[in-house]
Design an enzyme around this catalytic site. Sequence first.
Site, PDB file in Angstrom:
ATOM      1  CE  LYS A  77      -3.956   1.927   2.621  1.00  0.00           C
ATOM      2  NZ  LYS A  77      -4.797   1.766   3.830  1.00  0.00           N
ATOM      3  CB  SER A 152      -8.261   3.492   2.895  1.00  0.00           C
ATOM      4  OG  SER A 152      -7.347   2.907   3.813  1.00  0.00           O
ATOM      5  CB  SER A 176      -8.287   0.528   5.688  1.00  0.00           C
ATOM      6  OG  SER A 176      -9.054   1.688   5.552  1.00  0.00           O
TER       7      SER A 176
END
Length: 484
Positions: A77, A152, A176
């Site tokens: 990420k 997210s 997330s």
Amino acid sequence: MYPYELTIGQALEKLNSKELSSRELTLSCLDRIADIDGHIKAFISVNRDYALAMADKADAAKGDERGVLCGIPVSIKDLLCTKGIATTCGSKILENFIPPYSATVVDRLEQEGAVILGKTSMDEFAMGSTSETCAFKVPENPWRRGYVAGGSSGGSAASVAACECLASLGSDTGGSIRQPASLCGVVGMKPTYGRVSRYGLVAYASSLDQVGPFSRDVRDCALMMNVIAGYDTKDSTSVQRAKPDYTQSLITGMKGVKIGIPKEYFGAGLDPEVEAVVRKGAALLQEAGAEIVDVSLPHTDYCVAVYYLIAPAEASSNLARYDGVLYGYRDMTAESLIDMYKESRSAGFGAEVKRRILLGTYALSSGYYDAYYKKASQVRTIITNDFKKAFELCDVLISPVAPSPAWKFGEKGDDPLEMYLSDIFSISANLAGIPGISVPGGFSREGLPIGIQLQGPHFKEEVLFRVAYNIEKSAGVSDKRPVL
Ligand code: GLN
């Protein structure tokens, strides 16, 4: 089967027996990305040369030099710092930020031989539930065109589901990892707060943030945790505590395990298809020998309000460092220092980040602090105590991850409150600091994946792995892949 479709476990067998090289596996993933990422948009950046160099290094490693993930291609990420590789946090304000060091979790993956393919798309500064607030690329759900991948860490989940890499790292502040894992049909774990180092994770809400893995099966998730978990002198909130071999928890059979069903998680607003998948999961565990008990988390209704005070409050303080001087974007037209701050932040941050900064600054301001931030912190303790009481009656809680399967782009865009409410089942684990995992449980009639959430007491990731493994074995959905 193409190499990019393998699980880590399958790939390691082939790599260790020299049936497959890491270069071949890495090239297979890079080609897959080249073929499909134009529409999946899971990657903000791909570093082909770096990945191939790492793969060659893995292929040359012998004996003890071969780490436990030697030659395995993964994605990261884009809010975990990678030395020399841009780390944008999905924000224009960090568009050109190149970290001088790597996050501890990234270092650990590399020490064990993992190959980092690139950085994945995400909601700006991890604020969101669909990844739509990303300033660069918005990932799409690999199971259906026009549907969100969740957020997210949407890019991480989509990259694993679409077989662009074998596993990924994300972060979970309020769901997330678990929510996009559920929406994309992969496994995702949020470890106990303190189990995994946060050093080099760009902070959103420091008392809630945790790093964790995405994978295509439960065993791979345990393997990833074996590498990233553990004490780190560079993170004062990481806990000094022996780390188990999580793969040892993958035992078939549920005898002696008590599964709690929190009644507050099954009320109005829950999609009946999601409820059916979770209830079926509980029934499968019962067949495997588990005892099912009803439990209560009486303060569940307050979780969204408490989270959306604490997280923005911490964010408003953490994001104060982006002032156009030390990091990232700077407005060059302003004539005074104050204007430069103002213009840089106005142009660098997107609308959702600004909303959170406003909410958080307000909640922390003198005169309101006691009524908002302090009160929220007190209720947070009460919520944590709810879990402690529930875990006196059971070992693991089973519940939905999100109230519905994936939805269409734009569907919740105009109404932030509706978006925040969709986090209802995932944010309480962060408030309480307990571990949670999402494991694929079934599909909706439309063919969208639905995950099952398991939550356990602090530092009891092992029991989550055991239960998740049993769901995986009996639900029979984890080998299904989206057709792209
Ligand atoms: N959707 C939640 C938020 O927007 C959770 C995000 C996260 O876990 N990073 O804050």
